[in-house]
Design a protein around this motif. Structure first.
Motif, PDB file in Angstrom:
ATOM      1  N   TYR A 144       0.812  -1.211   0.000  1.00 29.70           N
ATOM      2  CA  TYR A 144       0.000   0.000   0.000  1.00 29.70           C
ATOM      3  C   TYR A 144       0.853   1.272   0.000  1.00 29.70           C
ATOM      4  N   LEU A 145       2.095   1.166   0.474  1.00 22.73           N
ATOM      5  CA  LEU A 145       2.912   2.362   0.653  1.00 22.73           C
ATOM      6  C   LEU A 145       3.234   3.013  -0.692  1.00 22.73           C
ATOM      7  N   PRO A 146       3.388   4.333  -0.696  1.00 23.08           N
ATOM      8  CA  PRO A 146       3.694   5.039  -1.957  1.00 23.08           C
ATOM      9  C   PRO A 146       5.136   4.826  -2.389  1.00 23.08           C
ATOM     10  N   LEU A 203      -7.623  -5.192  -3.414  1.00 26.94           N
ATOM     11  CA  LEU A 203      -6.313  -4.553  -3.500  1.00 26.94           C
ATOM     12  C   LEU A 203      -6.289  -3.448  -4.540  1.00 26.94           C
ATOM     13  N   SER A 204      -6.931  -3.699  -5.681  1.00 24.07           N
ATOM     14  CA  SER A 204      -6.948  -2.682  -6.738  1.00 24.07           C
ATOM     15  C   SER A 204      -7.610  -1.398  -6.255  1.00 24.07           C
ATOM     16  N   LEU A 205      -8.744  -1.539  -5.578  1.00 23.13           N
ATOM     17  CA  LEU A 205      -9.449  -0.347  -5.100  1.00 23.13           C
ATOM     18  C   LEU A 205      -8.683   0.326  -3.967  1.00 23.13           C
ATOM     19  N   LEU A 206      -8.110  -0.459  -3.062  1.00 24.92           N
ATOM     20  CA  LEU A 206      -7.357   0.127  -1.959  1.00 24.92           C
ATOM     21  C   LEU A 206      -6.153   0.919  -2.458  1.00 24.92           C
ATOM     22  N   LYS A 207      -5.455   0.354  -3.439  1.00 22.68           N
ATOM     23  CA  LYS A 207      -4.316   1.083  -4.008  1.00 22.68           C
ATOM     24  C   LYS A 207      -4.767   2.384  -4.661  1.00 22.68           C
ATOM     25  N   GLU A 213      -5.932   9.681  -2.086  1.00 20.20           N
ATOM     26  CA  GLU A 213      -5.940  10.352  -0.789  1.00 20.20           C
ATOM     27  C   GLU A 213      -5.054   9.570   0.181  1.00 20.20           C
ATOM     28  N   PRO A 214      -3.814  10.060   0.434  1.00 19.73           N
ATOM     29  CA  PRO A 214      -2.874   9.307   1.281  1.00 19.73           C
ATOM     30  C   PRO A 214      -3.404   8.992   2.677  1.00 19.73           C
ATOM     31  N   SER A 215      -4.340   9.786   3.193  1.00 18.92           N
ATOM     32  CA  SER A 215      -4.852   9.530   4.541  1.00 18.92           C
ATOM     33  C   SER A 215      -5.608   8.211   4.627  1.00 18.92           C
ATOM     34  N   PHE A 216      -6.089   7.691   3.487  1.00 19.16           N
ATOM     35  CA  PHE A 216      -6.786   6.404   3.491  1.00 19.16           C
ATOM     36  C   PHE A 216      -5.845   5.251   3.826  1.00 19.16           C
ATOM     37  N   LEU A 217      -4.537   5.501   3.758  1.00 16.26           N
ATOM     38  CA  LEU A 217      -3.573   4.451   4.091  1.00 16.26           C
ATOM     39  C   LEU A 217      -3.747   3.978   5.527  1.00 16.26           C
ATOM     40  N   LYS A 266     -15.048  11.600   2.411  1.00 15.95           N
ATOM     41  CA  LYS A 266     -13.812  10.992   2.879  1.00 15.95           C
ATOM     42  C   LYS A 266     -14.026  10.085   4.091  1.00 15.95           C
ATOM     43  N   ILE A 267     -14.962  10.449   4.958  1.00 18.21           N
ATOM     44  CA  ILE A 267     -15.216   9.615   6.133  1.00 18.21           C
ATOM     45  C   ILE A 267     -15.761   8.265   5.694  1.00 18.21           C
ATOM     46  N   GLY A 268     -16.737   8.281   4.786  1.00 17.64           N
ATOM     47  CA  GLY A 268     -17.286   7.020   4.290  1.00 17.64           C
ATOM     48  C   GLY A 268     -16.258   6.192   3.562  1.00 17.64           C
ATOM     49  N   LEU A 269     -15.407   6.854   2.781  1.00 13.90           N
ATOM     50  CA  LEU A 269     -14.362   6.118   2.067  1.00 13.90           C
ATOM     51  C   LEU A 269     -13.321   5.549   3.027  1.00 13.90           C
ATOM     52  N   GLY A 270     -13.113   6.249   4.154  1.00 20.24           N
ATOM     53  CA  GLY A 270     -12.213   5.718   5.166  1.00 20.24           C
ATOM     54  C   GLY A 270     -12.759   4.419   5.760  1.00 20.24           C
ATOM     55  N   PHE A 271     -14.064   4.383   6.049  1.00 14.96           N
ATOM     56  CA  PHE A 271     -14.698   3.156   6.531  1.00 14.96           C
ATOM     57  C   PHE A 271     -14.627   2.064   5.466  1.00 14.96           C
TER      58      PHE A 271
END
Length: 452
Positions: A144-146, A203-207, A213-217, A266-271
């Motif tokens: 996941y890391l950049p 994995l594709s969507l998480l990447k 948005e790096p905060s999703f990491l 962003k909150i929903g995407l974080g969940f």
């Protein structure tokens, strides 16, 4: 802690296999998730990267089939050819030649990964399976890391080739089992879906989310570590079948899809990132472990190799889906939440029937043991706990309801001797009475008599 590690692994025998399997796991994750895989800027563009990833994934399937059979030539030949192709790809020349070398290198690296997969499925004990998967999934957040994904994939695939030179094949061998005799075909279908959704699409969507948005990491890492902790709670208790981890992975996948559907902020995407990462870790950990026990139980790789080929084909479709329908924060992405919600809910509706049926299967008991056994469940328990031949006979007669004096008369031994055997049985099984002996052993008496 060192003593526990030594108990888990015989490093003199397994360390090349262990590191090879960990590297293979990370390489598969990289091929599934990386939008840039193996020198992509020097190739023909996005679709050429797709074929590089696909060549690697189909190579894994071919490697499982190839290394399960009797080899006509040594394994290091594959590593030598792979490294040769890698070196040729750096020589200045025409673009088609360079791409062909990298395509062959990707395929051979997949074959080598399949080789270490065979080691995992046929050579590792249950304890070693759990430990190696825990390490692999603990390191998987690196994907996941950049980082420079091309360099990461190059290092992983090159390391696989090098490790093959130090590999010593385990003693376990696969045997031929006709396809019609392989039980539990529903598990193959569930494996197929789990590979597609937990292994590739998640994995594709998480990447993509982390890139946008790096905060999703942080939410993705939180979900991954939560999955590892949940699996360890299953593995440690031995009261919960790890097959339920597959079931829960689809539940968390559906929750991630619902979060995508109803909360585009962003909150929903974080969940969504948390639940998708939890589903990915829990699903693949349980899947690899369960299939590892299942495959070793029957000493047969046809079931898994067929699943690997079908999963590679599914990877191809899922990679194309990610390529042609990329996720965006600015645009509506209804196809992603519909996919992640609809299919898992369908699976959740039907699989309870299958999971209820599986509890009566003998091979499922091997999930709770330190090692797979061809013995009946009760004999396997006695063997694992270290009961002697006499103690097994006494335990069997105790389970039949005989008193100590009756057992002494039947076996031609004295009462104090039988009492000593009983105390040794209780100590080794961690119990204190005959009632506890019945509670422990009664569920294992379905298929065979306790005296065997």
């Amino acid at each position: 802690m060192i003593a526990n590690l030594r108990k888990t692994f015989s490093f003199s025998r397994l360390h090349p296999l262990f590191f090879g399997w960990i590297t293979a796991l990370l390489a598969i994750e990289s091929a599934s998730a990386s939008e840039a895989f193996l020198f992509s800027p020097l190739t023909y563009g996005g679709i050429s990267v797709f074929f590089l990833r696909l060549a690697f994934l189909f190579g894994v399937s071919c490697g499982i089939l190839l290394f399960a059979k009797k080899r006509l030539f040594p394994e290091w030949i594959f590593a030598l050819i792979a490294l040769l192709c890698l070196g040729l790809s750096f020589i200045p020349g025409s673009l088609p030649f360079t791409y062909a070398c990298r395509l062959l290198f990707a395929f051979l690296s997949g074959v080598i990964s399949g080789c270490f997969g065979v080691d995992f499925f046929l050579g590792f004990t249950n304890r070693e399976k759990g430990f190696s998967l825990a390490v692999g999934f603990f390191l998987s957040p690196l994907i996941y890391l950049p980082l420079d994904n091309e360099i990461v994939s190059l290092i992983l695939l090159g390391l696989l080739s090098v490790l093959l030179f130090f590999r010593k094949a385990p003693a376990e061998k696969a045997r031929s089992l006709p396809l019609e005799d392989i039980p539990e075909w529903w598990l193959l279908g569930l494996s197929f879906l789990a590979f597609v959704f937990s292994g590739s699409l998640c994995l594709s969507l998480l990447k993509r989310l982390v890139a946008l948005e790096p905060s999703f990491l942080y939410s993705a890492l939180g979900g991954g570590f939560s999955g590892i902790l949940l699996v360890f709670s299953f593995f440690k208790s031995r009261r919960v079948y790890l097959t339920y981890g597959l079931y829960l992975s689809f539940l968390f996948l559906a929750l991630g899809g619902i979060a995508l559907f109803f909360s585009p902020d962003k909150i929903g995407l974080g969940f969504a990132g948390f639940f998708l990462s939890l589903s990915h870790t829990l699903g693949l950990f349980s899947l690899y472990y369960v299939l590892g026990v299942y495959t070793k139980k029957y000493r047969n790789l046809r079931f898994y190799s067929l699943g690997a080929f079908s999963s590679a084909a599914a990877y191809a479709l899922s990679l194309l889906f990610s390529f042609y329908f990329p996720f965006s924060l600015q645009e509506e992405n209804r196809y992603w939440p519909l996919l992640f919600t609809g299919v898992p809910l369908f699976v959740l509706f039907f699989t309870p029937i299958l999971f209820k049926r599986q509890t009566a299967k003998d091979w499922i008991e091997d999930l709770r043991r330190n090692e797979v056994s061809s013995l009946d469940p009760l004999s396997s328990l006695f063997e694992e706990k270290g009961l002697s031949k006499r103690e097994k006979e006494v335990a069997g007669l105790l389970l039949k309801g005989l008193t100590l004096r009756q057992i002494a008369g039947e076996m031609g031994l004295s009462y104090p001797t039988i009492n000593t055997y009983q105390n040794a049985i209780y100590r080794k099984l961690g119990i204190a009475s005959r009632a506890e002996l019945f509670l422990l052993c009664h569920p294992l008496l379905r298929d065979s008599p306790p005296t065997h």
